[in-house]
Write a protein that holds these residues in place. Structure first.
Motif, short mmCIF file in Angstrom:
data_model
loop_
_atom_site.label_atom_id
_atom_site.label_comp_id
_atom_site.label_asym_id
_atom_site.label_seq_id
_atom_site.Cartn_x
_atom_site.Cartn_y
_atom_site.Cartn_z
N ASP A 71 -0.75 -32.22 90.05
CA ASP A 71 0.13 -31.44 90.92
C ASP A 71 1.59 -31.86 90.79
O ASP A 71 2.37 -31.20 90.12
CB ASP A 71 -0.33 -31.52 92.38
CG ASP A 71 -0.87 -32.88 92.77
OD1 ASP A 71 -0.19 -33.88 92.46
OD2 ASP A 71 -1.96 -32.95 93.37
N VAL A 72 1.97 -32.98 91.41
CA VAL A 72 3.37 -33.42 91.41
C VAL A 72 3.48 -34.77 90.71
O VAL A 72 2.49 -35.32 90.23
CB VAL A 72 3.91 -33.52 92.86
CG1 VAL A 72 3.85 -32.18 93.55
CG2 VAL A 72 3.12 -34.56 93.65
N LEU A 73 4.69 -35.29 90.65
CA LEU A 73 4.90 -36.60 90.05
C LEU A 73 4.23 -37.70 90.87
O LEU A 73 4.42 -37.77 92.09
CB LEU A 73 6.38 -36.91 89.92
CG LEU A 73 7.17 -36.22 88.81
CD1 LEU A 73 8.64 -36.56 88.94
CD2 LEU A 73 6.65 -36.63 87.43
N HIS A 74 3.45 -38.54 90.21
CA HIS A 74 2.91 -39.75 90.80
C HIS A 74 3.28 -40.90 89.87
O HIS A 74 3.92 -40.71 88.83
CB HIS A 74 1.38 -39.66 90.96
CG HIS A 74 0.94 -38.53 91.83
ND1 HIS A 74 1.09 -38.55 93.20
CD2 HIS A 74 0.33 -37.34 91.53
CE1 HIS A 74 0.60 -37.43 93.72
NE2 HIS A 74 0.14 -36.68 92.73
N SER A 75 2.87 -42.11 90.22
CA SER A 75 3.15 -43.25 89.35
C SER A 75 2.11 -44.34 89.58
O SER A 75 1.90 -44.77 90.71
CB SER A 75 4.55 -43.80 89.62
OG SER A 75 4.85 -44.85 88.72
N VAL A 76 1.43 -44.75 88.51
CA VAL A 76 0.45 -45.84 88.58
C VAL A 76 1.20 -47.16 88.63
O VAL A 76 1.98 -47.49 87.74
CB VAL A 76 -0.48 -45.81 87.35
CG1 VAL A 76 -1.37 -47.05 87.34
CG2 VAL A 76 -1.32 -44.55 87.34
N TYR A 77 0.96 -47.92 89.69
CA TYR A 77 1.65 -49.20 89.87
C TYR A 77 0.65 -50.26 90.30
O TYR A 77 0.05 -50.16 91.37
CB TYR A 77 2.75 -49.04 90.93
CG TYR A 77 3.48 -50.32 91.27
CD1 TYR A 77 3.88 -51.21 90.28
CD2 TYR A 77 3.77 -50.64 92.59
CE1 TYR A 77 4.55 -52.38 90.60
CE2 TYR A 77 4.45 -51.80 92.92
CZ TYR A 77 4.83 -52.67 91.92
OH TYR A 77 5.50 -53.82 92.24
N ILE A 78 0.44 -51.27 89.45
CA ILE A 78 -0.44 -52.39 89.75
C ILE A 78 0.42 -53.66 89.73
O ILE A 78 0.69 -54.22 88.67
CB ILE A 78 -1.59 -52.50 88.73
CG1 ILE A 78 -2.27 -51.15 88.55
CG2 ILE A 78 -2.61 -53.54 89.19
CD1 ILE A 78 -3.36 -51.15 87.48
N PRO A 79 0.88 -54.12 90.89
CA PRO A 79 1.82 -55.25 90.92
C PRO A 79 1.32 -56.50 90.20
O PRO A 79 2.08 -57.15 89.48
CB PRO A 79 2.01 -55.50 92.42
CG PRO A 79 1.70 -54.18 93.07
CD PRO A 79 0.62 -53.57 92.24
#
Length: 263
Positions: free
Chosen positions: A157-165
């Protein structure tokens, strides 16, 4: 203690024995230590020049302050070739080195090793879905320690971002496109995965659990369990699909209107 030894000791104290220190979560991948080292290197260089410039500014402000009436005025030199070469060449070398370190690290993180396991990460408002090579889907990202894992990332759908600190991993999920990133987890345990791109009303709740197994046999057993759905009753199968398709995102409250027709 020499200045270089003092500088190294300060960096070691901040970094906390290469375990994330006071700035980062524990280092859970082979790339995390490298990323943290670059951060602390830049921090140390910045702190050094911050002190040098400000101490110098205070010294020169006092040394060459406006003279009282009648005081002899020193002659001001027009320039100093040696000093000008030093403050031009040294910063240029530092900036070029930092560019080299950053570029090589970026390229290494974008090119997964040959034979890496590919897992698709698909973002939707407001949940993550992971598709494994065996063909099943899960709302959790799981992998064995020591294995190269390539994430192929997209959005519905829209912009997301995979973030694993803990992995020092962040990559955008773009609708209609595929991006990729990879990791090799070295520390078994459970970690958090977040969406780092504001994507709407429930953005802050768009997270997932990452599990890293210490034993590859445990991971294989989990994969086998996920692919063995034939023995489940219709009710049990429905429960599994309800979880995997993240229908709970929109349908967990029977009194709440549906937020999406995608579930």
């Amino acid at each position: 203690m020499s200045p270089s030894a003092l500088f190294a000791a300060a960096l070691a104290a901040l970094q906390g024995a290469q375990d994330g220190g006071i700035f980062f979560p524990p280092q859970a991948t082979e790339a995390a230590a490298e990323h943290d080292w670059v951060f602390f290197l830049i921090l140390g260089i910045s702190a050094f020049f911050f002190v040098l410039i400000n101490v110098g500014a205070v010294y020169f402000a006092i040394r060459y302050r406006r003279k009282a009436k009648g005081e002899p005025v020193e002659k001001s030199p027009s320039h100093n070739t040696g000093i000008e070469l030093v403050w031009t060449i040294i910063p240029t070398i530092i900036v070029c080195y930092l560019f080299y370190v950053g570029m090589t690290g970026y390229v290494d993180r974008r090119q997964a090793p040959a034979g890496a396991q590919t897992i698709y990460a698909i973002g939707s408002k407001w949940s993550w879905k992971f598709v494994y090579p065996e063909g099943f889907e899960s709302t959790e990202l799981r992998a064995p320690a020591g294995a190269d894992v390539r994430l192929v990332i997209t959005s519905t759908d829209v912009l997301h971002s995979v973030y694993i600190p803990a992995f020092r991993l962040k990559m955008d999920a773009v609708p209609g496109r595929y991006t990729d990133a990879w990791f090799n987890a070295t520390r078994p345990g459970k970690y958090n995965l977040f969406c780092a791109e504001y994507c709407g009303q429930q953005h802050s709740q768009m997270d997932a659990e990452v599990t890293i197994y210490s034993d590859a046999a445990d991971y294989d057993a989990w994969v086998k369990e996920q692919t063995s759905l034939g023995d489940l009753s219709p009710v049990e199968l429905g429960e599994v699909l309800y979880t995997r398709k993240t229908c709970s995102t929109c349908h967990s409250d029977p009194h709440k209107p549906s937020l999406s027709d995608d579930c």
